[in-house]
Motif scaffolding. Structure first.
Motif, PDB file in Angstrom:
ATOM      1  N   THR A 272       0.827  -1.206   0.000  1.00 52.70           N
ATOM      2  CA  THR A 272       0.000   0.000   0.000  1.00 52.70           C
ATOM      3  C   THR A 272       0.862   1.256   0.000  1.00 52.70           C
ATOM      4  OG1 THR A 272      -1.722   1.252   1.150  1.00 52.70           O
ATOM      5  CG2 THR A 272      -0.222  -0.032   2.534  1.00 52.70           C
ATOM      6  N   PHE A 273       0.396   2.242  -0.768  1.00 60.17           N
ATOM      7  CA  PHE A 273       1.061   3.540  -0.843  1.00 60.17           C
ATOM      8  C   PHE A 273       0.250   4.612  -0.126  1.00 60.17           C
ATOM      9  CE2 PHE A 273       2.662   0.954  -4.247  1.00 60.17           C
ATOM     10  CZ  PHE A 273       4.020   1.239  -4.265  1.00 60.17           C
ATOM     11  N   MET A 274      -0.695   4.176   0.739  1.00 63.21           N
ATOM     12  CA  MET A 274      -1.402   5.143   1.583  1.00 63.21           C
ATOM     13  C   MET A 274      -0.391   5.962   2.376  1.00 63.21           C
ATOM     14  SD  MET A 274      -4.632   3.045   3.188  1.00 63.21           S
ATOM     15  CE  MET A 274      -5.003   4.393   4.328  1.00 63.21           C
ATOM     16  N   ALA A 275      -0.705   7.222   2.597  1.00 64.96           N
ATOM     17  CA  ALA A 275       0.224   8.079   3.332  1.00 64.96           C
ATOM     18  C   ALA A 275       0.354   7.658   4.792  1.00 64.96           C
ATOM     19  CB  ALA A 275      -0.229   9.531   3.243  1.00 64.96           C
ATOM     20  N   GLY A 283       4.361   7.584   8.593  1.00 63.63           N
ATOM     21  CA  GLY A 283       3.718   7.699   7.288  1.00 63.63           C
ATOM     22  C   GLY A 283       4.689   7.389   6.164  1.00 63.63           C
ATOM     23  N   SER A 284       4.157   7.313   4.957  1.00 60.05           N
ATOM     24  CA  SER A 284       4.973   7.017   3.775  1.00 60.05           C
ATOM     25  C   SER A 284       5.071   8.249   2.884  1.00 60.05           C
ATOM     26  CB  SER A 284       4.373   5.853   2.986  1.00 60.05           C
ATOM     27  OG  SER A 284       4.519   4.632   3.677  1.00 60.05           O
ATOM     28  N   ALA A 285       6.291   8.564   2.484  1.00 56.12           N
ATOM     29  CA  ALA A 285       6.567   9.770   1.695  1.00 56.12           C
ATOM     30  C   ALA A 285       6.998   9.411   0.284  1.00 56.12           C
ATOM     31  CB  ALA A 285       7.652  10.597   2.374  1.00 56.12           C
ATOM     32  N   MET A 286       6.970  10.414  -0.569  1.00 49.40           N
ATOM     33  CA  MET A 286       7.622  10.337  -1.874  1.00 49.40           C
ATOM     34  C   MET A 286       8.526  11.574  -1.985  1.00 49.40           C
ATOM     35  SD  MET A 286       6.125   9.880  -5.752  1.00 49.40           S
ATOM     36  CE  MET A 286       5.062  11.309  -5.657  1.00 49.40           C
ATOM     37  N   TYR A 338      -3.199  13.929   5.313  1.00 48.90           N
ATOM     38  CA  TYR A 338      -2.962  14.923   6.357  1.00 48.90           C
ATOM     39  C   TYR A 338      -2.751  14.280   7.726  1.00 48.90           C
ATOM     40  CZ  TYR A 338      -4.021  17.999   2.583  1.00 48.90           C
ATOM     41  OH  TYR A 338      -3.955  18.637   1.363  1.00 48.90           O
ATOM     42  N   ARG A 339      -3.048  12.993   7.834  1.00 42.37           N
ATOM     43  CA  ARG A 339      -2.730  12.267   9.067  1.00 42.37           C
ATOM     44  C   ARG A 339      -1.210  12.064   9.176  1.00 42.37           C
ATOM     45  NH1 ARG A 339      -7.630  10.693  10.922  1.00 42.37           N
ATOM     46  NH2 ARG A 339      -9.251  10.095   9.418  1.00 42.37           N
ATOM     47  N   ARG A 340      -0.518  12.083   8.057  1.00 41.95           N
ATOM     48  CA  ARG A 340       0.942  11.958   8.054  1.00 41.95           C
ATOM     49  C   ARG A 340       1.608  13.259   8.481  1.00 41.95           C
ATOM     50  NH1 ARG A 340       4.087  13.576   3.639  1.00 41.95           N
ATOM     51  NH2 ARG A 340       6.291  13.049   3.885  1.00 41.95           N
ATOM     52  N   SER A 380       3.578  12.970  -0.116  1.00 44.66           N
ATOM     53  CA  SER A 380       3.317  11.631   0.410  1.00 44.66           C
ATOM     54  C   SER A 380       3.258  10.632  -0.738  1.00 44.66           C
ATOM     55  CB  SER A 380       2.023  11.611   1.217  1.00 44.66           C
ATOM     56  OG  SER A 380       0.954  12.211   0.510  1.00 44.66           O
ATOM     57  N   SER A 381       3.399   9.360  -0.410  1.00 43.41           N
ATOM     58  CA  SER A 381       3.508   8.335  -1.453  1.00 43.41           C
ATOM     59  C   SER A 381       2.187   8.059  -2.146  1.00 43.41           C
ATOM     60  CB  SER A 381       4.064   7.027  -0.859  1.00 43.41           C
ATOM     61  OG  SER A 381       3.203   6.530   0.142  1.00 43.41           O
ATOM     62  N   ASP A 382       1.077   8.596  -1.603  1.00 40.55           N
ATOM     63  CA  ASP A 382      -0.210   8.419  -2.260  1.00 40.55           C
ATOM     64  C   ASP A 382      -0.412   9.410  -3.405  1.00 40.55           C
ATOM     65  OD1 ASP A 382      -0.440  10.688  -0.727  1.00 40.55           O
ATOM     66  OD2 ASP A 382      -2.238  10.079   0.358  1.00 40.55           O
ATOM     67  N   ALA A 383       0.491  10.357  -3.567  1.00 39.53           N
ATOM     68  CA  ALA A 383       0.358  11.371  -4.605  1.00 39.53           C
ATOM     69  C   ALA A 383       0.578  10.763  -5.992  1.00 39.53           C
ATOM     70  CB  ALA A 383       1.356  12.501  -4.370  1.00 39.53           C
TER      71      ALA A 383
END
Length: 477
Positions: A272-275, A283-286, A338-340, A380-383
């Motif tokens: 998953t790439f959810m933030a 959280g997960s970033a890009m 925005y939770r990240r 974030s990685s969800d972008a």
């Protein structure tokens, strides 16, 4: 045009056979003649013609390879590129007007992206397509075209941006029921994966076979991974890509996301790439590393002849500081994003910059002058990778053109300081629509379309009652 069977028969008779070099390309050909030969050489039966929608999801059509090479016209309804992540349609609002006829948009294959689909059991290829109107005009709100527009703006000023993305993601247990929280997977040790494994080789080794498939699938598509590490989160990994052209790198991130998900599914796991997929985990970033070179001589314009920082370098940072809050909706596109963005973590919630300072939004890594660059740590990685790169590069270029000056670099930790970014989706959308410079750089059709989609997604989210509300409001209010 080479015939694969004839070449094979000649090789079987001991004759010298030298296939054209392009047939060995793992990724990309020059023209339709080469494409036809490339597909025949590999015995490709089907081809996926795909393009990223606003969320970065692959949309398109699959067809037999012979039909693909016979000048077949490819089209998709325009509505496909105006839908929310849940498949709903935004209402007319502001400058956005939903097209009543829902007419077709044409897919134009970019043959430089042609590659195999290594996880398919039958010989299959894929190609990324651009989106155009029936009269050949670029579709202005298409994410790939938005990034192309920004890169073209750099070229008008004799410049070319160079980027290197870093993508974080989580491996999690399969979760068919979304009412249940996500949980870390079990690795080869047989134990659930724990957090605090940053840069741990043992942490990476827990997923040896899955990671091997990621590498094999990537190699089969001509995608090159620079490094792979285990991040701080439980089952959180990061892939770093080599620097290069923004459109090529966005294409690679787009393909890597598909690749990683497919490799995970092969091992009965979700990627998953959810933030912010797991509560109380990072959280997960890009992260996006950015530099700019001169089209005239290829030199990094962030450094002068003496190796010192230039005004262009400072103005690029100044543009990021001034305009990134207004472009945040492209870097943090969902409620979950925005939770990240919270204080006291390694995630920046400010617009500060500094030298090798990971608590700032814009970090300048230690490097020699030729490699001087700015790392944007906010996305974030969800972008959508096309939109994240377009937003960051647009802000930098606006800064160069407007000669925005940055503040003083931060020499201490600033992740506890006041939050300088929008705290939610609606605030981010409002800032996005009001930034005249960004609207001109990105194109008004994209801004109005993306803003309408994000407002519609927020309204959909507001219809959902969360566990927090049931826990604290049900019997107390």
């Amino acid at each position: 045009m080479p015939d694969r069977k004839k070449l094979a028969r000649r090789a079987g008779r001991g004759e010298s056979v030298r296939a054209p070099a392009f047939l060995k390309n793992l990724r990309g050909v020059k023209d339709w003649k080469q494409a036809t030969a490339w597909l025949e050489w590999r015995g490709i039966e089907d081809i996926e013609c795909i393009t990223p929608d606003q969320a970065g999801v692959a949309r398109g059509k699959m067809m037999p390879s012979k039909k693909f090479t016979s000048n077949t016209s490819l089209a998709l309804p325009s509505a496909v590129f105006m839908t929310t992540i849940s498949g709903e349609y935004p209402e007319n609002s502001g400058d956005f007007v939903y097209p009543e006829d829902d007419g077709d948009l044409k897919l134009v294959p970019d043959l430089s992206t042609l590659s195999s689909v290594p996880w398919e059991s039958d010989p299959t290829a894929q190609v990324i397509c651009d989106l155009v109107h029936q009269d050949g005009r670029d579709v202005a709100f298409s994410p790939r075209n938005v990034l192309k527009r920004v890169v073209a703006e750099y070229a008008k000023h004799g410049l070319k941006p160079i980027v290197a993305p870093e993508i974080e993601f989580y491996l999690v247990h399969k979760n068919p029921d979304p009412d249940y929280p996500l949980t870390p997977p079990v690795g080869r040790s047989g134990r659930p994966i724990g957090g605090g494994q940053g840069y741990s080789i043992a942490g990476v080794n827990e997923f040896d076979e899955l990671i091997d498939d990621i590498y094999h699938f990537s190699e089969g598509q001509g995608l090159e991974i620079d490094t792979l590490i285990h991040e701080e989160g439980a089952g959180q990994l990061e892939i770093n890509l080599r620097h290069g052209d923004p459109i090529e790198l966005a294409d690679q991130v787009f393909m890597f996301k598909r690749t990683i998900r497919e490799a995970a599914l092969k091992h009965d796991t979700y990627a998953t790439f959810m933030a912010k997929p797991i509560q109380n985990q990072p959280g997960s970033a890009m992260h996006i590393h950015q530099s700019v070179v001169s089209l005239k001589n290829g030199q990094n314009v962030f450094s002068d002849e003496k190796g010192e920082e230039t005004d262009t370098f400072r103005h690029f940072i100044g543009g990021l500081q001034r305009h990134i809050p207004n472009a945040l909706i492209m870097l943090a596109p969902y409620v979950n994003s925005y939770r990240r963005l919270t204080q006291g973590t390694a995630v920046p919630v400010n617009t500060r910059w500094g030298y090798d300072n990971r608590t700032t939004a814009f970090r300048v890594p230690r490097s020699d002058p030729a490699a001087r660059r700015v790392e944007n740590r906010i996305p974030s990685s969800d972008a959508n990778p096309y939109l994240a790169l377009a937003a960051s590069l647009a802000c930098g270029l606006v800064g160069i053109l407007e000669k925005n000056n940055p503040d003083a670099p931060a020499g201490t930790a600033v992740n506890q300081d006041e939050i300088e970014l929008p705290r939610g989706l609606l605030e981010a959308v409002a800032l996005f629509e009001d930034d005249v410079s960004l609207k001109e750089m990105l194109g008004a059709p994209f801004v109005s379309t993306f803003a309408a989609i994000k407002r519609a997604e927020f309204e959909t989210f507001m219809k959902v009652i969360s566990p927090w509300e049931r826990e604290y409001l049900l019997l107390n209010v």
